[in-house]
Design a protein around this motif. Structure first.
Motif, PDB file in Angstrom:
ATOM      1  N   LEU A  15       0.763  -1.245   0.112  1.00 55.69           N
ATOM      2  CA  LEU A  15      -0.104  -0.033   0.085  1.00 55.69           C
ATOM      3  C   LEU A  15       0.784   1.288  -0.141  1.00 55.69           C
ATOM      4  O   LEU A  15       0.634   2.069  -0.569  1.00 55.69           O
ATOM      5  N   THR A  16       1.962   1.298   0.982  1.00 54.15           N
ATOM      6  CA  THR A  16       2.683   2.690   0.992  1.00 54.15           C
ATOM      7  C   THR A  16       3.591   2.804  -0.152  1.00 54.15           C
ATOM      8  O   THR A  16       4.138   3.821  -0.631  1.00 54.15           O
ATOM      9  N   ALA A  19       0.885   3.762  -3.265  1.00 49.36           N
ATOM     10  CA  ALA A  19      -0.056   5.003  -3.144  1.00 49.36           C
ATOM     11  C   ALA A  19       0.303   5.996  -4.081  1.00 49.36           C
ATOM     12  O   ALA A  19      -0.402   7.154  -4.188  1.00 49.36           O
ATOM     13  N   PHE A  20       1.593   6.277  -4.333  1.00 50.51           N
ATOM     14  CA  PHE A  20       2.062   7.310  -5.018  1.00 50.51           C
ATOM     15  C   PHE A  20       1.746   7.303  -6.636  1.00 50.51           C
ATOM     16  O   PHE A  20       1.736   8.245  -7.286  1.00 50.51           O
ATOM     17  N   PRO A  22      -1.337   6.829  -8.061  1.00 51.71           N
ATOM     18  CA  PRO A  22      -2.446   7.767  -8.368  1.00 51.71           C
ATOM     19  C   PRO A  22      -1.887   9.196  -8.490  1.00 51.71           C
ATOM     20  O   PRO A  22      -2.501  10.142  -9.238  1.00 51.71           O
ATOM     21  N   GLN A  23      -0.962   9.731  -7.449  1.00 54.19           N
ATOM     22  CA  GLN A  23      -0.492  11.071  -7.477  1.00 54.19           C
ATOM     23  C   GLN A  23       0.349  11.049  -8.903  1.00 54.19           C
ATOM     24  O   GLN A  23       0.170  12.304  -9.230  1.00 54.19           O
ATOM     25  N   GLN A  26      -2.231  11.806 -11.442  1.00 54.18           N
ATOM     26  CA  GLN A  26      -2.968  12.991 -11.377  1.00 54.18           C
ATOM     27  C   GLN A  26      -1.998  14.230 -11.755  1.00 54.18           C
ATOM     28  O   GLN A  26      -2.418  14.973 -12.531  1.00 54.18           O
ATOM     29  N   THR A  27      -0.618  14.337 -11.302  1.00 56.40           N
ATOM     30  CA  THR A  27       0.173  15.481 -11.597  1.00 56.40           C
ATOM     31  C   THR A  27       0.441  15.340 -13.164  1.00 56.40           C
ATOM     32  O   THR A  27       0.704  16.515 -13.645  1.00 56.40           O
ATOM     33  N   ALA A  34       2.079  21.951  -8.597  1.00 60.47           N
ATOM     34  CA  ALA A  34       1.910  23.229  -7.744  1.00 60.47           C
ATOM     35  C   ALA A  34       1.665  22.620  -6.495  1.00 60.47           C
ATOM     36  O   ALA A  34       2.092  23.480  -5.279  1.00 60.47           O
ATOM     37  N   GLY A  35       0.746  21.917  -6.256  1.00 61.35           N
ATOM     38  CA  GLY A  35       0.240  21.544  -4.859  1.00 61.35           C
ATOM     39  C   GLY A  35       1.128  20.532  -4.125  1.00 61.35           C
ATOM     40  O   GLY A  35       1.138  20.573  -2.827  1.00 61.35           O
ATOM     41  N   LEU A  36       2.029  20.135  -4.754  1.00 56.15           N
ATOM     42  CA  LEU A  36       3.208  19.151  -4.186  1.00 56.15           C
ATOM     43  C   LEU A  36       4.353  20.097  -3.516  1.00 56.15           C
ATOM     44  O   LEU A  36       4.921  21.051  -4.212  1.00 56.15           O
ATOM     45  N   ASN A  37       4.988  19.946  -2.436  1.00 59.60           N
ATOM     46  CA  ASN A  37       5.831  20.423  -1.688  1.00 59.60           C
ATOM     47  C   ASN A  37       7.344  20.061  -1.949  1.00 59.60           C
ATOM     48  O   ASN A  37       7.286  18.684  -2.053  1.00 59.60           O
ATOM     49  N   MET A  40       9.237  18.129   0.786  1.00 53.65           N
ATOM     50  CA  MET A  40       8.780  16.832   0.861  1.00 53.65           C
ATOM     51  C   MET A  40       9.189  15.743  -0.089  1.00 53.65           C
ATOM     52  O   MET A  40       9.754  14.797   0.259  1.00 53.65           O
ATOM     53  N   LYS A  81       7.805  18.366 -10.428  1.00 60.04           N
ATOM     54  CA  LYS A  81       8.257  19.575  -9.474  1.00 60.04           C
ATOM     55  C   LYS A  81       9.231  20.494  -9.810  1.00 60.04           C
ATOM     56  O   LYS A  81       9.197  21.570 -10.075  1.00 60.04           O
TER      57      LYS A  81
END
Lengths: 93, 93
Positions: A15-16, A19-20, A22-23, A26-27, A34-37, A40, A81
């Motif tokens: 899972l961990t 998890a990345f 779908p991100q 989307q990106t 923009a919404g990702l730091n 991080m 990013k």
């Protein structure tokens, strides 16, 4: 014999790791990170890379596979990013 | 005696735990979780929760502490994202 807790650990790792995914989708689709730091993603990539080194050193294949896959996904996000940051005009309002 | 690889594992755990702190700060300041993917946060929270259960079952304090802290940070992000989704008007253009 695999115990219940080993099974829980395996599901947790899967899972961990994924998890990345779908991100990343989307990106990629939104063409914006923009919404990702940035901090991080950089700290996460470094941490996951060190987990990979730990897994290799300890000879733990599940740790190597899980963190190898996570590292690829996090590096893709870090690439998006970084591209966003480089494209941003520092003189823009 | 702590080996070099144990030390690398500890640094890796610290980095992957606190990587989410700057993301929480950015999301809180920007008042928007638009760039974060809901599925990522939900799957990540579930995975980290299962890591916590695994750590408790295996009696591994570092796994418990690292995943306990990560879970709090990821749940804060999931809270921001859920609030964003609930506020979004589905009939808006």
């Amino acid at each position: 014999m695999t115990s219940l807790f080993d099974l829980i650990g395996l599901v947790a790792a899967a899972l961990t790791t994924f998890a990345f995914l779908p991100q990343v989708i989307q990106t990629w689709r939104s063409r914006s990170a923009a919404g990702l730091n940035f901090a991080m993603l950089l700290v996460l990539a470094t941490g996951v890379f060190l987990w990979l080194v730990y897994g290799i050193g300890a000879g733990q294949l599940p740790v190597i596979l899980a963190n190898g896959a996570t590292l690829v996904l996090v590096l893709i996000l870090l690439g998006f990013k970084t591209r966003d940051l480089l494209r941003r005009d520092p003189l823009a309002p």
